[in-house]
Motif scaffolding. Structure first.
Motif, PDB file in Angstrom:
ATOM      1  N   THR A 249       0.850  -1.217   0.001  1.00  0.00           N
ATOM      2  CA  THR A 249      -0.096   0.055   0.001  1.00  0.00           C
ATOM      3  C   THR A 249       0.909   1.452  -0.105  1.00  0.00           C
ATOM      4  O   THR A 249       0.406   2.462  -0.171  1.00  0.00           O
ATOM      5  CB  THR A 249      -1.005   0.014   1.147  1.00  0.00           C
ATOM      6  N   LEU A 250       2.153   1.067   0.100  1.00  0.00           N
ATOM      7  CA  LEU A 250       2.924   2.194   0.304  1.00  0.00           C
ATOM      8  C   LEU A 250       3.686   2.794  -1.171  1.00  0.00           C
ATOM      9  O   LEU A 250       4.122   1.825  -1.713  1.00  0.00           O
ATOM     10  CB  LEU A 250       4.229   1.971   1.381  1.00  0.00           C
ATOM     11  N   PRO A 251       3.318   3.874  -1.432  1.00  0.00           N
ATOM     12  CA  PRO A 251       4.042   4.567  -2.538  1.00  0.00           C
ATOM     13  C   PRO A 251       5.531   4.576  -2.412  1.00  0.00           C
ATOM     14  O   PRO A 251       5.870   4.732  -1.170  1.00  0.00           O
ATOM     15  CB  PRO A 251       3.535   5.703  -2.695  1.00  0.00           C
ATOM     16  N   MET A 252       6.356   4.399  -3.507  1.00  0.00           N
ATOM     17  CA  MET A 252       7.596   4.248  -3.532  1.00  0.00           C
ATOM     18  C   MET A 252       8.067   6.019  -2.788  1.00  0.00           C
ATOM     19  O   MET A 252       7.447   6.873  -2.994  1.00  0.00           O
ATOM     20  CB  MET A 252       8.313   4.193  -4.860  1.00  0.00           C
ATOM     21  N   PRO A 253       9.148   5.939  -2.119  1.00  0.00           N
ATOM     22  CA  PRO A 253       9.730   7.219  -1.820  1.00  0.00           C
ATOM     23  C   PRO A 253       9.995   8.146  -2.892  1.00  0.00           C
ATOM     24  O   PRO A 253      10.448   7.584  -4.068  1.00  0.00           O
ATOM     25  CB  PRO A 253      11.227   6.924  -1.136  1.00  0.00           C
ATOM     26  N   LYS A 254       9.725   9.460  -2.988  1.00  0.00           N
ATOM     27  CA  LYS A 254       9.512  10.220  -4.233  1.00  0.00           C
ATOM     28  C   LYS A 254      11.217  10.555  -4.670  1.00  0.00           C
ATOM     29  O   LYS A 254      11.220  10.935  -5.741  1.00  0.00           O
ATOM     30  CB  LYS A 254       9.106  11.623  -3.766  1.00  0.00           C
ATOM     31  N   LEU A 255      12.148  10.191  -3.950  1.00  0.00           N
ATOM     32  CA  LEU A 255      13.540  10.493  -4.619  1.00  0.00           C
ATOM     33  C   LEU A 255      14.192   8.983  -4.681  1.00  0.00           C
ATOM     34  O   LEU A 255      15.146   9.005  -5.163  1.00  0.00           O
ATOM     35  CB  LEU A 255      14.155  11.202  -3.587  1.00  0.00           C
ATOM     36  N   ILE A 256      13.116   7.833  -4.925  1.00  0.00           N
ATOM     37  CA  ILE A 256      14.182   6.505  -4.933  1.00  0.00           C
ATOM     38  C   ILE A 256      15.117   6.514  -6.318  1.00  0.00           C
ATOM     39  O   ILE A 256      16.165   6.163  -6.169  1.00  0.00           O
ATOM     40  CB  ILE A 256      13.134   5.494  -4.691  1.00  0.00           C
ATOM     41  N   LEU A 257      14.625   7.000  -7.381  1.00  0.00           N
ATOM     42  CA  LEU A 257      15.177   6.800  -8.553  1.00  0.00           C
ATOM     43  C   LEU A 257      16.137   7.920  -8.659  1.00  0.00           C
ATOM     44  O   LEU A 257      17.038   7.654  -9.671  1.00  0.00           O
ATOM     45  CB  LEU A 257      14.209   6.865  -9.736  1.00  0.00           C
ATOM     46  N   HIS A 258      15.980   8.895  -8.056  1.00  0.00           N
ATOM     47  CA  HIS A 258      17.127  10.100  -8.395  1.00  0.00           C
ATOM     48  C   HIS A 258      18.047   9.599  -7.239  1.00  0.00           C
ATOM     49  O   HIS A 258      19.391   9.764  -7.552  1.00  0.00           O
ATOM     50  CB  HIS A 258      16.391  11.526  -7.471  1.00  0.00           C
ATOM     51  N   ALA A 259      17.903   9.244  -5.982  1.00  0.00           N
ATOM     52  CA  ALA A 259      18.901   8.865  -5.025  1.00  0.00           C
ATOM     53  C   ALA A 259      19.654   7.868  -5.179  1.00  0.00           C
ATOM     54  O   ALA A 259      20.983   7.963  -5.084  1.00  0.00           O
ATOM     55  CB  ALA A 259      18.207   8.938  -3.599  1.00  0.00           C
ATOM     56  N   LEU A 260      19.135   6.667  -5.709  1.00  0.00           N
ATOM     57  CA  LEU A 260      19.799   5.463  -5.824  1.00  0.00           C
ATOM     58  C   LEU A 260      21.123   5.534  -6.474  1.00  0.00           C
ATOM     59  O   LEU A 260      22.225   5.057  -6.652  1.00  0.00           O
ATOM     60  CB  LEU A 260      19.100   4.305  -6.204  1.00  0.00           C
ATOM     61  N   GLN A 261      20.952   6.181  -7.831  1.00  0.00           N
ATOM     62  CA  GLN A 261      22.028   6.472  -8.694  1.00  0.00           C
ATOM     63  C   GLN A 261      23.100   7.450  -8.385  1.00  0.00           C
ATOM     64  O   GLN A 261      24.438   7.155  -8.752  1.00  0.00           O
ATOM     65  CB  GLN A 261      21.692   7.139 -10.216  1.00  0.00           C
ATOM     66  N   VAL A 262      22.852   8.180  -7.327  1.00  0.00           N
ATOM     67  CA  VAL A 262      23.856   8.914  -6.439  1.00  0.00           C
ATOM     68  C   VAL A 262      24.558   8.137  -5.450  1.00  0.00           C
ATOM     69  O   VAL A 262      25.660   7.829  -5.266  1.00  0.00           O
ATOM     70  CB  VAL A 262      23.523  10.318  -6.128  1.00  0.00           C
ATOM     71  N   ASN A 263      23.749   7.424  -4.899  1.00  0.00           N
ATOM     72  CA  ASN A 263      24.203   6.585  -3.437  1.00  0.00           C
ATOM     73  C   ASN A 263      24.846   5.237  -3.744  1.00  0.00           C
ATOM     74  O   ASN A 263      25.727   4.913  -2.935  1.00  0.00           O
ATOM     75  CB  ASN A 263      23.079   6.348  -2.516  1.00  0.00           C
ATOM     76  N   ILE A 264      24.425   4.643  -5.086  1.00  0.00           N
ATOM     77  CA  ILE A 264      25.349   3.334  -5.266  1.00  0.00           C
ATOM     78  C   ILE A 264      26.726   3.758  -5.792  1.00  0.00           C
ATOM     79  O   ILE A 264      27.416   2.808  -6.290  1.00  0.00           O
ATOM     80  CB  ILE A 264      24.518   2.470  -6.408  1.00  0.00           C
ATOM     81  N   ASN A 265      26.956   5.100  -6.295  1.00  0.00           N
ATOM     82  CA  ASN A 265      28.179   5.413  -6.974  1.00  0.00           C
ATOM     83  C   ASN A 265      28.923   6.409  -5.716  1.00  0.00           C
ATOM     84  O   ASN A 265      29.388   7.253  -5.905  1.00  0.00           O
ATOM     85  CB  ASN A 265      28.028   6.371  -8.102  1.00  0.00           C
ATOM     86  N   GLY A 266      28.913   5.793  -4.608  1.00  0.00           N
ATOM     87  CA  GLY A 266      29.767   6.742  -3.606  1.00  0.00           C
ATOM     88  C   GLY A 266      29.421   7.926  -3.350  1.00  0.00           C
ATOM     89  O   GLY A 266      30.400   8.832  -2.808  1.00  0.00           O
ATOM     90  N   ALA A 267      28.091   8.228  -3.441  1.00  0.00           N
ATOM     91  CA  ALA A 267      27.530   9.513  -3.192  1.00  0.00           C
ATOM     92  C   ALA A 267      27.885  10.543  -3.895  1.00  0.00           C
ATOM     93  O   ALA A 267      27.897  11.878  -3.715  1.00  0.00           O
ATOM     94  CB  ALA A 267      27.872   9.958  -1.753  1.00  0.00           C
ATOM     95  N   ARG A 268      28.380  10.226  -5.208  1.00  0.00           N
ATOM     96  CA  ARG A 268      28.959  11.158  -6.230  1.00  0.00           C
ATOM     97  C   ARG A 268      27.663  11.467  -7.002  1.00  0.00           C
ATOM     98  O   ARG A 268      27.172  10.684  -7.699  1.00  0.00           O
ATOM     99  CB  ARG A 268      30.025  10.529  -6.898  1.00  0.00           C
ATOM    100  N   LEU A 269      27.620  12.885  -7.413  1.00  0.00           N
ATOM    101  CA  LEU A 269      26.598  13.453  -8.206  1.00  0.00           C
ATOM    102  C   LEU A 269      27.378  12.824  -9.751  1.00  0.00           C
ATOM    103  O   LEU A 269      28.408  13.004  -9.933  1.00  0.00           O
ATOM    104  CB  LEU A 269      26.616  14.899  -8.049  1.00  0.00           C
ATOM    105  N   PRO A 270      26.537  12.928 -10.386  1.00  0.00           N
ATOM    106  CA  PRO A 270      26.928  12.591 -12.083  1.00  0.00           C
ATOM    107  C   PRO A 270      27.660  13.536 -12.529  1.00  0.00           C
ATOM    108  O   PRO A 270      27.851  14.854 -12.114  1.00  0.00           O
ATOM    109  CB  PRO A 270      25.555  12.870 -12.918  1.00  0.00           C
ATOM    110  N   GLU A 271      28.623  13.333 -13.385  1.00  0.00           N
ATOM    111  CA  GLU A 271      29.742  14.285 -13.698  1.00  0.00           C
ATOM    112  C   GLU A 271      29.113  15.221 -14.851  1.00  0.00           C
ATOM    113  O   GLU A 271      28.154  14.984 -15.538  1.00  0.00           O
ATOM    114  CB  GLU A 271      30.840  13.309 -14.619  1.00  0.00           C
ATOM    115  N   PRO A 272      29.803  16.414 -14.746  1.00  0.00           N
ATOM    116  CA  PRO A 272      29.167  17.520 -15.389  1.00  0.00           C
ATOM    117  C   PRO A 272      29.335  17.024 -17.080  1.00  0.00           C
ATOM    118  O   PRO A 272      30.269  16.557 -17.587  1.00  0.00           O
ATOM    119  CB  PRO A 272      30.164  18.692 -15.404  1.00  0.00           C
ATOM    120  N   GLU A 273      28.303  17.554 -18.038  1.00  0.00           N
ATOM    121  CA  GLU A 273      28.459  17.017 -19.326  1.00  0.00           C
ATOM    122  C   GLU A 273      29.047  18.570 -19.983  1.00  0.00           C
ATOM    123  O   GLU A 273      29.593  19.282 -19.396  1.00  0.00           O
ATOM    124  CB  GLU A 273      27.118  17.039 -19.988  1.00  0.00           C
ATOM    125  N   ALA A 274      29.103  18.344 -21.341  1.00  0.00           N
ATOM    126  CA  ALA A 274      29.795  19.457 -22.191  1.00  0.00           C
ATOM    127  C   ALA A 274      29.577  20.755 -21.649  1.00  0.00           C
ATOM    128  O   ALA A 274      30.199  21.940 -21.857  1.00  0.00           O
ATOM    129  CB  ALA A 274      29.597  19.242 -23.558  1.00  0.00           C
TER     130      ALA A 274
END
Length: 292
Positions: A249-274
């Motif tokens: 019955t619980l909706p997913m946390p609103k940031l799950i898809l945002h946060a996991l890509q940061v947190n599984i990469n050692g809390a690193r934000l994505p590298e800047p693009e061009a």
């Protein structure tokens, strides 16, 4: 007193998260546990208000930071571990089974270039590994269920139990994320309840049930006596049935898809693009069956 650390808690109202500075009063050495990097999903803005608050406390108390610790890859906020390491040079650590979570989410994100060996962290703690904060003995207790990689840090008479047990009036954590298991969560909780009754337990979140003020500390004895789930669902089968039914019955946390890509990469934000900007990427329709 040699095994009784000082614990300062810092509550993030946006994500209902607890962050901690745990210190040895004799040596003034300390660790940060579960720091939050501020993120506003509406504007895409990031900030370091929470992390800077931790650093300000450490400076005011004249503490020496030794560890930056995450209990698991969080689904509801970005970790500030990488930012804090850049600021301080201090080693950051997480549970060794992060590699399993990395492999799982690498596929979900279609991210073949992601290193899945845990090399983003300085130390990976296996179950039972021991270390020190100052002169206080500490250990890692594998506590899966909420995630595959969840660990509890036991520091002297204090245990940082992340998303397993909440305050007694809040019950227990969900176990329906990819790799989660209500059965494993039950067994992890039983291991926590096997600690001495006077062990202080510090939760990873508090959702302010009934609108009360924020709370974060209980004890093993209090959880056995008062936890609204553990006192009602006393067998593994009863608990698992409750947890699985509730989680549906619980909706997913609103940031799950945002946060996991940061947190599984050692809390690193994505590298800047061009163009110098950073971009998050997340899949559509990846979490089938999640409640809306």
């Amino acid at each position: 007193m040699a095994s009784k650390p000082l614990v300062a808690a810092f509550f993030d109202e946006r994500t209902y998260s607890l962050q901690y500075v745990v210190s040895d009063p004799a040596t003034k050495r300390c660790a940060i546990i579960d720091p939050v990097l501020d993120f506003d999903e509406k504007s895409g803005a990031t900030a370091t208000h929470n992390a800077d608050r931790l650093l300000s406390y450490i400076a005011e108390e004249k503490l020496e930071l030794e560890w930056i610790l995450d209990t698991h890859p969080h689904a509801d906020h970005f970790s500030a571990a990488a930012y804090l390491k850049r600021r301080t040079g201090v080693q950051m650590a997480i549970g060794a089974r992060i590699v399993e979570v990395q492999k799982l989410w690498r596929d979900i994100y279609n991210w073949p270039a992601l290193p899945v060996d845990g090399s983003q962290w300085d130390r990976l703690f296996a179950d039972g590994d021991r270390f020190k904060i100052g002169e206080i003995e500490a250990s890692a207790l594998h506590s899966p269920g909420h995630t595959l990689a969840s660990i509890t840090y036991v520091v002297g008479d204090a245990a940082f139990v992340h998303d397993t047990l909440f305050m007694p009036d809040g019950g227990t954590a969900r176990a329906d994320f990819p790799g989660g298991s209500a059965s494993q969560l039950w067994r992890s909780i039983q291991a926590l309840l096997a600690l001495p009754d006077d062990t202080r337990l510090f939760t990873g979140h508090d959702y302010l049930p009934g609108g009360r003020e924020v709370r974060w500390q209980s004890s093993v004895a209090a959880q056995k006596r008062e936890n609204i789930h553990l006192t009602r669902y006393r067998s593994e089968a009863e608990f698992v049935a409750m947890r699985e039914a509730r989680d549906k019955t619980l909706p997913m946390p609103k940031l799950i898809l945002h946060a996991l890509q940061v947190n599984i990469n050692g809390a690193r934000l994505p590298e800047p693009e061009a163009n110098g900007k950073r971009y998050l990427k997340f899949p559509l329709d990846a979490l089938n069956g999640a409640a809306w």
